[in-house]
Scaffold this active site. Structure first.
Site, PDB file in Angstrom:
ATOM      1  N   HIS A 149      39.819  41.547  44.404  1.00 42.33           N
ATOM      2  CA  HIS A 149      40.732  42.620  44.558  1.00 42.33           C
ATOM      3  C   HIS A 149      40.599  43.058  46.135  1.00 42.33           C
ATOM      4  CE1 HIS A 149      42.538  44.011  40.893  1.00 42.33           C
ATOM      5  NE2 HIS A 149      41.696  42.865  40.376  1.00 42.33           N
TER       6      HIS A 149
ATOM      7  N   ARG B 264      45.480  39.042  33.907  1.00 45.56           N
ATOM      8  CA  ARG B 264      45.815  38.256  35.224  1.00 45.56           C
ATOM      9  C   ARG B 264      47.410  38.103  34.960  1.00 45.56           C
ATOM     10  NH1 ARG B 264      41.803  38.934  37.359  1.00 45.56           N
ATOM     11  NH2 ARG B 264      40.235  37.388  37.389  1.00 45.56           N
TER      12      ARG B 264
ATOM     13  N   ASP C 174      43.335  51.649  40.114  1.00 50.50           N
ATOM     14  CA  ASP C 174      43.047  50.279  39.383  1.00 50.50           C
ATOM     15  C   ASP C 174      41.584  50.245  38.840  1.00 50.50           C
ATOM     16  OD1 ASP C 174      43.732  47.692  38.447  1.00 50.50           O
ATOM     17  OD2 ASP C 174      44.130  47.166  40.390  1.00 50.50           O
TER      18      ASP C 174
END
Length: 170
Positions: free
Chosen positions: A50, A12, A83
């Site tokens: 996301h 985060r 990612d």
């Protein structure tokens, strides 16, 4: 921008948001290469978060294991975002695959790309030594993977509390 960029930071820290902005600045459409799989409700929520940030300018490829093939298949004009590498690493380790040889293949694949690629990874080595063997093996593997990718990428960024710091210039 550099041809390849590694973005790291803690959980985060804002690294994915920073990475998405870097990729979109390179052109649109862009390719998002996702490594996560929703094995439980909490991970499904993380994936949905996301996805909710990405608009129609993104095309998504799922590559929980064969990241090299996804990079080769998507290499063209569009910039790509991977990612994340540490989720990919955990997928490989839990499947009992040879993560070290796959990491080396990934480094070679990234170095050979024609279109820009931005890779996101977690910095997991800044805390205490984990108490169990699997967690220690993962922490060590992530550190080695991150070192190898940092060596091959043109740029390295560390994101701390939402602020990116350039560590390795192009």
């Amino acid at each position: 921008m550099a041809k390849s960029m590694l973005i790291t930071g803690g959980a985060r820290s804002g690294k994915s948001t920073f990475a998405e902005a870097q990729v979109l600045a390179l052109g649109q459409p862009a390719v998002y290469i996702a490594t996560a799989e929703a094995h439980d409700a909490e991970m499904a929520q993380r994936i949905a978060l996301h996805q909710s940030r990405r608009g129609p300018e993104w095309r998504t490829l799922n590559a929980p294991y064969d990241l090299c093939a996804a990079l080769r298949e998507s290499d063209g004009d569009a910039p790509r975002l991977v990612d994340c590498l540490t989720i990919w690493l955990s997928n490989l380790m839990l499947a009992e695959r040879d993560w070290a040889s796959e990491a080396e293949a990934l480094a070679e694949t990234v170095a050979a790309q024609a279109a820009p690629v931005v890779l996101v990874t977690n910095e997991v080595g800044a805390g205490i030594v984990p108490e169990n063997a699997l967690a220690r093996a993962y922490r060590d593997a992530a550190g080695l993977l991150n070192q190898r990718m940092a060596a091959v990428c043109d740029e390295l960024w560390l994101v701390v509390s939402g602020y990116p710091l350039k560590v390795k210039p192009q």
